[in-house]
Design a protein around this motif. Structure first.
Motif, PDB file in Angstrom:
ATOM      1  N   LYS A 159       0.743  -1.237  -0.074  1.00 35.41           N
ATOM      2  CA  LYS A 159      -0.058   0.259   0.233  1.00 35.41           C
ATOM      3  C   LYS A 159       0.809   1.195  -0.019  1.00 35.41           C
ATOM      4  CE  LYS A 159      -4.015  -2.082   2.285  1.00 35.41           C
ATOM      5  NZ  LYS A 159      -5.012  -1.990   3.482  1.00 35.41           N
ATOM      6  N   LYS A 160       1.767   1.330   0.948  1.00 32.21           N
ATOM      7  CA  LYS A 160       2.696   2.521   0.921  1.00 32.21           C
ATOM      8  C   LYS A 160       3.952   2.502   0.127  1.00 32.21           C
ATOM      9  CE  LYS A 160       0.647   3.789   5.433  1.00 32.21           C
ATOM     10  NZ  LYS A 160       1.173   3.917   6.884  1.00 32.21           N
ATOM     11  N   ASP A 162       6.065   4.730  -0.520  1.00 35.53           N
ATOM     12  CA  ASP A 162       7.117   5.397   0.306  1.00 35.53           C
ATOM     13  C   ASP A 162       7.695   4.600   0.995  1.00 35.53           C
ATOM     14  OD1 ASP A 162       6.376   7.739  -1.312  1.00 35.53           O
ATOM     15  OD2 ASP A 162       5.392   8.748   0.305  1.00 35.53           O
ATOM     16  N   ASP A 163       7.294   3.400   1.708  1.00 30.35           N
ATOM     17  CA  ASP A 163       8.132   2.648   2.667  1.00 30.35           C
ATOM     18  C   ASP A 163       9.180   1.670   2.006  1.00 30.35           C
ATOM     19  OD1 ASP A 163       6.446   3.923   4.586  1.00 30.35           O
ATOM     20  OD2 ASP A 163       5.316   2.065   4.806  1.00 30.35           O
ATOM     21  N   ARG A 211      -1.309   3.191  -7.059  1.00 26.20           N
ATOM     22  CA  ARG A 211      -0.789   3.760  -5.896  1.00 26.20           C
ATOM     23  C   ARG A 211       0.554   4.502  -6.356  1.00 26.20           C
ATOM     24  NH1 ARG A 211       1.207  -1.776  -4.830  1.00 26.20           N
ATOM     25  NH2 ARG A 211       0.836  -2.372  -6.875  1.00 26.20           N
ATOM     26  N   ARG A 213       3.910   7.400  -5.155  1.00 24.56           N
ATOM     27  CA  ARG A 213       4.889   7.793  -4.080  1.00 24.56           C
ATOM     28  C   ARG A 213       4.598   9.293  -4.001  1.00 24.56           C
ATOM     29  NH1 ARG A 213      10.433   6.440  -6.744  1.00 24.56           N
ATOM     30  NH2 ARG A 213      10.916   7.303  -4.691  1.00 24.56           N
ATOM     31  N   SER A 214       5.137   9.912  -2.724  1.00 26.60           N
ATOM     32  CA  SER A 214       4.962  11.170  -2.439  1.00 26.60           C
ATOM     33  C   SER A 214       6.056  12.135  -3.413  1.00 26.60           C
ATOM     34  CB  SER A 214       5.422  11.370  -1.220  1.00 26.60           C
ATOM     35  OG  SER A 214       6.708  11.195  -0.784  1.00 26.60           O
TER      36      SER A 214
END
Length: 469
Positions: A159-160, A162-163, A211, A213-214
């Motif tokens: 999900k994330k 960025d992680d 999904r 990324r920042s």
């Protein structure tokens, strides 16, 4: 501790510019983050003896290959098994067709789905030697003595984004790629997934969601790439970079704010751009866009579920050209039910849109796609088993064309278009369009005139040879 090799298997024909593969680089970064020894290898820059040496000095051999190249991956897995290695297959094809690998007798395991989280878990379980730990890893399927003993479903999508750790470019000989690619091409991902329903796309690995990324992390990575590797051009390998236009406006603002000077390429759809966005992208360094059009026939666009119209295709091309960006388009011939009239319509729309480069492939129903489910009656499974697929041929038995005819249509479409594109009337029209562009963008006009007079140095990252005049 066992050392893992993650290797990308080369295509039988290298059609695209040679550049590093991000998939194994992301996995390498995930392994390093967990303190696990890992080596990355890309067969495209290794000869057979170097490939053998690389396999021999590692313990667990993880393979990645595009669908047309899985036979070669199986052959290398056979070599690895003969050397006593543990063999693993991952990637999109393994996620939908594990049997072709596990049934070969040369693979011990398949890891399905996104593996940045599950691969390190799997390697730790292998190191521990406990079968129950291996069985606890999502997405793992394994065979022993010809029998499946573990077969777990793929894990949920990450999900994330960025992680995730950054791709381990430092484990890849970037200079070797740059030597073989005069553009010094580098890759970056900013999203995963695609919400559209094209029938020919495998979505098992990244899903139909979207999904992201920042913006800050994306531009941080871009800044690192530019300052560390000095690429000639950066390709955003996202399936649809501009799906959320606000996100790209923010990214362009940040690139400009930091003063990053580099040229970049986007992949996107004709209905996911507008003129203000294209102008902003150009200001931030975008010089090329790759569009998946597939056809200029509305009937074929509907068959492929592209959710596009010929009018939107032509309009996007005009806006792209007006913004000063060069366009390459991808087309498919031999879609189900395609007729000579559909081919002619595609060629007509091409001339109306006037992209700068055209690449044409033959329709291929891949396992795990809607096209596979809907058209199995037309798939020659013997041909598929013996040859698998490529962009130039297909195991799909077409209703109106033979494979030889489709190959000729593919070649003729490119040749006829290029002959038309480089003829004087079109060259004159493009000259007028460039003049209008420079009137609208006087800053770029001054640079162009300055270069012509020798007063301004040429750009360090040249792609001028791709801009047909």
């Amino acid at each position: 501790m066992r050392k893992t090799l993650l290797t990308y298997i080369k295509p039988h024909v290298q059609e695209d510019p040679l550049a590093m593969i991000l998939g194994i680089a992301y996995l390498g970064g995930a392994m390093e983050q967990q303190g696990l020894p890992v080596e990355l290898a890309d067969e495209r820059i290794l000869n057979d003896s170097e490939m053998k040496e690389t396999i021999e000095r590692n313990d667990v051999i993880g393979f990645s290959a595009l669908t047309p190249n899985i036979r070669r991956a199986i052959a290398w897995a056979k070599y690895a098994k003969e050397k006593g290695k543990i063999t693993v297959m991952g990637g999109p094809h393994a996620s939908v067709d594990q049997g072709i690998f596990l049934d070969s007798g040369h693979f011990d395991y398949v890891i399905k789905g996104e593996a940045e989280e599950t691969l390190p878990q799997f390697i730790k379980a292998i190191e521990g030697g406990n079968d129950e730990d291996i069985k606890a890893v999502a997405g793992v399927a394994g065979v022993r003595e010809g029998e499946i003993w573990v077969d777990n479903p793929a894990p949920p999508l990450i999900k994330k984004l960025d992680d995730l750790p950054l791709p381990a470019r430092h484990l890849i000989p970037m200079d070797s790629f740059f030597k073989m690619n005069p553009e010094r091409l580098a890759y970056i991902f900013t999203t995963r997934g695609c919400p559209f329903k094209c029938i020919f796309c495998q979505k098992e690995l990244t899903g139909r969601g979207f999904r992201v990324r920042s913006t800050e992390l994306i531009v941080d990575e871009l800044e690192h790439i530019v300052k560390t590797y000095n690429p000639g051009v950066v390709l955003f390998v996202d399936e649809i970079l501009t799906l959320r236009k606000k996100r790209i406006h923010e990214m362009c603002d940040e690139i400009l704010r930091r003063g990053l000077k580099f040229e970049w390429i986007a992949n996107t759809r004709a209905d996911c751009v507008d003129y203000p966005l294209l102008k902003h992208m150009h200001r931030a360094g975008c010089r090329r866009i790759y569009y998946g059009w597939e056809s200029g026939s509305q009937r074929m666009l509907d068959v492929l579920k592209k959710d596009l119209t010929p009018e939107s295709i032509v309009e996007a091309a005009k806006m792209t050209r007006r913004a000063g960006i060069w366009a390459k388009v991808y087309l498919i011939v031999g879609s189900p039910g395609e007729s000579p009239a559909d081919v002619e319509e595609t060629e007509r729309v091409l001339r109306m849109a006037s992209p700068d480069l055209v690449r044409v492939s033959v329709f291929n129903p891949l396992i795990g796609t809607e096209s596979w489910d809907n058209y199995q009656a037309n798939i020659d499974l013997t041909d598929l088993r013996d040859n698998y697929v490529s962009s130039n041929r297909s195991a799909y038995v077409h209703e109106h064309f033979t494979q030889i005819e489709l190959e000729q249509i593919r070649k003729d479409m490119v040749r006829n278009y290029e002959k038309w594109y480089y003829a004087y009337p079109q060259r004159a029209r493009r000259m007028v369009e460039r003049t209008l562009y420079y009137l609208e963008n006087p800053t770029f006009a001054k640079k162009r005139v300055g270069r012509a007079l020798g007063l301004v140095p040429p750009p360090s990252n040249k792609i001028d040879h791709l801009h047909a005049g």
